[in-house]
Write an enzyme that holds these catalytic residues in place. Sequence first.
Site: not given
Ligand code: CAA
Length: 383
Positions: A79, A111, A233
């Site tokens: 992609e 993906c 994945h």
């Molecule tokens: N210590 C330990 N853990 C902590 C922490 C700390 N100090 N602070 C936060 N965390 C944990 C949270 O509890 C959370 O864990 P859980 O998911 O188990 O609840 C984790 O860290 C992530 O925290 P947030 O959800 O608050 O993080 P965020 O709001 O920054 O978003 C994300 C994370 C959604 C993955 C973001 O990085 C993102 O949008 N990434 C791109 C999209 C993506 O990868 N999606 C995955 C599914 S789609 C897919 O698979 C296709 C693809 O390849 C894109």
Amino acid sequence: MTIGIDKISFHVPDYYLDMTDLAHARETDPAKFHIGLGQDQMALIPKTQDIITLGASAAAKILTADDKKMIDMVIVGTESSTDFSKSAAVTIHKLLDIQPFARSFEIKHACYGGTAALQQARDYVAAHPDRKVLVIAADIAKYGLHSGGEPTQGCGAVAMLVTKNPHLLAFNNDSVFYSEDVYDFWRPAGHDYPLVDGHLSNQIYIDSFTRIWEQNKKINQTTSSDYAALTFHLPYTKMGRKALRAIFPEMSETEQQRLETRYDEAIIYSRQVGNLYTGSLYLGLASLLDNSKLAAGERIGLFSYGSGAVSEFFSMTLMEDYQQYLSIEENQLLLSKRKRLSITEYEEMFAEKLPTDGKTYTFSDPTKFAINKISDNIRYYNK
Ligand code: CAA
């Protein structure tokens, strides 16, 4: 007839960013990245390298002169294409000196593209048992500096040679698919970076897995105990773990531990690379093969997910003496010899782009298959 993956290899560029450095720069607790997302390092790519560099480099490691005479198709799942018309596959076909009477093309669905390519390769070899197909899953995952997705970036390519009587893994022809029209992650034409609803994407990923897992149990009459390992994945390594844990209620504690240990072995490489979109599942597979003690005849389950969303679950069986055909030391060296960049170097590298004004520019990146010139918007590569 047995058809499957005869050889597998991967390639990542020579640079990475440590996730602790990124956390400090973004005023975030490093534990969020290392534990919360399960990422330790992120692969970085300079402007003189692209999916063609990555894909050709991965494939060059496994192809013999004889393979190049026997390959009828080169399929690139990606992609991160460099062109809306011409495929990366045809350039890779030339760079690798594959026999000219071959089909070369690209496949896209987020993906999931690498899995679509792999299944198409299987079908081709079933119809032409003496021929081979080269499948490459290559991507550059970029969300933008300071974006929510920034800690889940990465890049790399996985190459797989699909043949009859494979040395590594055989398909079991047990695929189960699932499609759902949803906007969790998409990249409309003209956008440098994807649009993403991160939390929705996590939810759709898990829902897709649990649905397809139920369907798989129904259709293939299997339970978790039929799989030596389940691979996923890996957009970031916590994601697959969350999906795996979603089916834990149906298992004993011993079974949960067994699958989680295999899962930890399958994410060793991805923790150091980050997301390579369509290659991520197969980097996980390579990590499992290199780092687990599995036995011939055991079955590995693979969950492929492409946002938007298409997913597939299928299984492959390990072949006799498969360990002899792995390149464990080479893979570990590729990761350990990389240069750690500072945040400033990362941000500069991130911002650099190839010119698009059609003029001629030359570059001096000595890396194999790196871009050495761009002219008339044509990219020229080291060979
Ligand atoms: N210590 C330990 N853990 C902590 C922490 C700390 N100090 N602070 C936060 N965390 C944990 C949270 O509890 C959370 O864990 P859980 O998911 O188990 O609840 C984790 O860290 C992530 O925290 P947030 O959800 O608050 O993080 P965020 O709001 O920054 O978003 C994300 C994370 C959604 C993955 C973001 O990085 C993102 O949008 N990434 C791109 C999209 C993506 O990868 N999606 C995955 C599914 S789609 C897919 O698979 C296709 C693809 O390849 C894109």
